[in-house]
Design an enzyme around this catalytic site. Structure first.
Site, PDB file in Angstrom:
ATOM      1  N   ASP A  72      48.348  64.781  28.876  1.00 14.13           N
ATOM      2  CA  ASP A  72      48.467  64.797  27.418  1.00 14.13           C
ATOM      3  C   ASP A  72      48.062  66.151  26.859  1.00 14.13           C
ATOM      4  OD1 ASP A  72      45.801  64.411  28.159  1.00 14.13           O
ATOM      5  OD2 ASP A  72      45.717  62.370  27.411  1.00 14.13           O
ATOM      6  N   ASP A 115      37.890  52.873  24.024  1.00  9.66           N
ATOM      7  CA  ASP A 115      38.770  51.865  23.404  1.00  9.66           C
ATOM      8  C   ASP A 115      39.857  51.385  24.369  1.00  9.66           C
ATOM      9  OD1 ASP A 115      40.513  54.003  23.520  1.00  9.66           O
ATOM     10  OD2 ASP A 115      40.874  54.128  21.359  1.00  9.66           O
ATOM     11  N   HIS A 144      41.983  53.271  26.189  1.00  8.16           N
ATOM     12  CA  HIS A 144      43.200  54.074  26.383  1.00  8.16           C
ATOM     13  C   HIS A 144      43.196  54.736  27.758  1.00  8.16           C
ATOM     14  CE1 HIS A 144      40.950  57.671  24.373  1.00  8.16           C
ATOM     15  NE2 HIS A 144      41.034  57.944  25.649  1.00  8.16           N
ATOM     16  N   GLU A 159      46.745  54.782  22.915  1.00 11.69           N
ATOM     17  CA  GLU A 159      45.732  54.056  22.160  1.00 11.69           C
ATOM     18  C   GLU A 159      46.094  52.569  22.059  1.00 11.69           C
ATOM     19  OE1 GLU A 159      43.099  55.532  21.815  1.00 11.69           O
ATOM     20  OE2 GLU A 159      43.109  57.317  20.554  1.00 11.69           O
TER      21      GLU A 159
HETATM   22  C1  F6R Z   1      42.451  63.106  28.930  1.00  7.75           C
HETATM   23  C2  F6R Z   1      42.825  61.715  28.818  1.00  7.75           C
HETATM   24  C3  F6R Z   1      41.913  60.671  28.260  1.00  7.75           C
HETATM   25  C4  F6R Z   1      40.520  60.723  28.861  1.00  7.75           C
HETATM   26  C5  F6R Z   1      39.632  59.660  28.233  1.00  7.75           C
HETATM   27  C6  F6R Z   1      38.227  59.692  28.779  1.00  7.75           C
HETATM   28  O1  F6R Z   1      43.511  63.843  29.503  1.00  7.75           O
HETATM   29  O2  F6R Z   1      43.918  61.428  29.167  1.00  7.75           O
HETATM   30  O3  F6R Z   1      42.460  59.405  28.523  1.00  7.75           O
HETATM   31  O4  F6R Z   1      40.597  60.535  30.251  1.00  7.75           O
HETATM   32  O5  F6R Z   1      39.590  59.858  26.854  1.00  7.75           O
HETATM   33  O6  F6R Z   1      37.630  60.902  28.441  1.00  7.75           O
HETATM   34  P1  F6R Z   1      36.282  61.379  29.126  1.00  7.75           P
HETATM   35  O7  F6R Z   1      36.569  61.519  30.575  1.00  7.75           O
HETATM   36  O8  F6R Z   1      35.981  62.716  28.485  1.00  7.75           O
HETATM   37  O9  F6R Z   1      35.275  60.326  28.833  1.00  7.75           O
END
Ligand code: F6R
Length: 260
Positions: A66, A135, A137, A142
């Site tokens: 992303d 959440d 995702h 989301e």
């Molecule tokens: C980032 C991504 C998100 C993160 C998620 C967890 O490329 O795709 O899904 O993996 O928000 O973030 P962290 O690892 O910072 O807790």
């Protein structure tokens, strides 16, 4: 779905081992790259294996999950720059071997379609690293995301922007409101999914992912349909798992040669 419960550093070594085994077997492998805190120890371990063990990425390709929309090309939190600093520049990867969706494109829909084509032209992702949001995702799919979604523009939830404010001087207003993200359908086409989660704040999302009903409310639950999904969690992130002792017993009795 395989669940492994172990200290964070051990999880990072397990993920790095799986990536190293893949690259030794198939040097031209296609790796799916997550950003954020969850994979950072994996990237440290891969950089170490490159420096000390000759692990080469020279023929491999990388595709990011992303990208924020609208962050300036030189912004340190632009995911392209984060991935460059966290892994690409620490190994023998040329800039053009790692791609992400273009969050600065004038036509964002066309950029998403082009990204889908690029992944397909590369033969698809062999191993996809994932984190999970509080959440539920994965990538930036989301709650409410279609379980069949493809790369597209998404609006970040307030929860995700609050969670990510730590990368933006603690100021939620600086966190972009939109992103481009691989869809759940896109991610599900990767041949092996390896998700890492650590910390108690991830416990509910991990419980839903592994044991909850499949639902767009917890988008990561779509992984229950994947034939080869590995969930690597520390004790805190595993603290809400109802079948934790069964997952431990299963992993403890697994032959070492099997890998992840
Ligand atoms: C980032 C991504 C998100 C993160 C998620 C967890 O490329 O795709 O899904 O993996 O928000 O973030 P962290 O690892 O910072 O807790």
């Amino acid at each position: 779905m395989e669940v492994v419960i172990a200290p964070a550093q051990e999880l990072a070594v397990l993920a790095a081992e799986a990536i190293e085994a893949l690259l030794r077997r198939r040097p031209q492998a296609v790796l799916g790259l997550a950003t954020g805190s969850s994979p950072s120890q994996v990237y440290d371990e891969l950089a170490r294996r490159h420096a000390e063990g000759g692990l080469s990425f020279a023929r491999a390709r990388g595709f990011m999950l992303d990208e924020y929309v609208g962050l300036a090309a030189d912004h340190p939190e632009r995911y392209r720059n984060v991935i460059a600093a966290d892994i690409a520049e620490r190994v023998d990867w040329q800039a053009d071997q790692v791609q992400g969706p273009d969050g600065l494109a004038s036509d964002l829909s066309a950029a998403c379609a082009a990204y889908e084509r690029a992944i397909a032209d590369a033969g698809g992702v062999d191993l996809q690293l994932l984190g999970i949001g509080t959440d539920g995702h994965i990538a930036f799919n989301e709650p409410g995301s279609s379980l069949a979604s493809r790369t597209r523009i998404k609006t970040l939830t307030t929860q995700t922007r609050v969670d990510n404010a730590r990368f933006f001087d603690g100021d939620v207003e600086q966190v972009p409101t939109h992103c481009l993200t691989q869809g759940l359908g896109t991610i599900m086409e990767a041949r092996h999914l390896v998700l890492l989660a650590t910390g108690r704040h991830k416990a509910e999302a991990v419980h839903q992912l592994v044991e909850g009903p499949v639902s767009a409310l917890w988008p990561a639950t779509v992984m229950q349909f994947h034939p080869h999904a590995t969930v690597l969690v520390d004790e805190a992130a595993a603290s809400r798992l109802q079948l934790a002792s069964y997952y431990r017993q299963t992993y403890d009795s697994k032959p070492a040669w099997q890998g992840l």
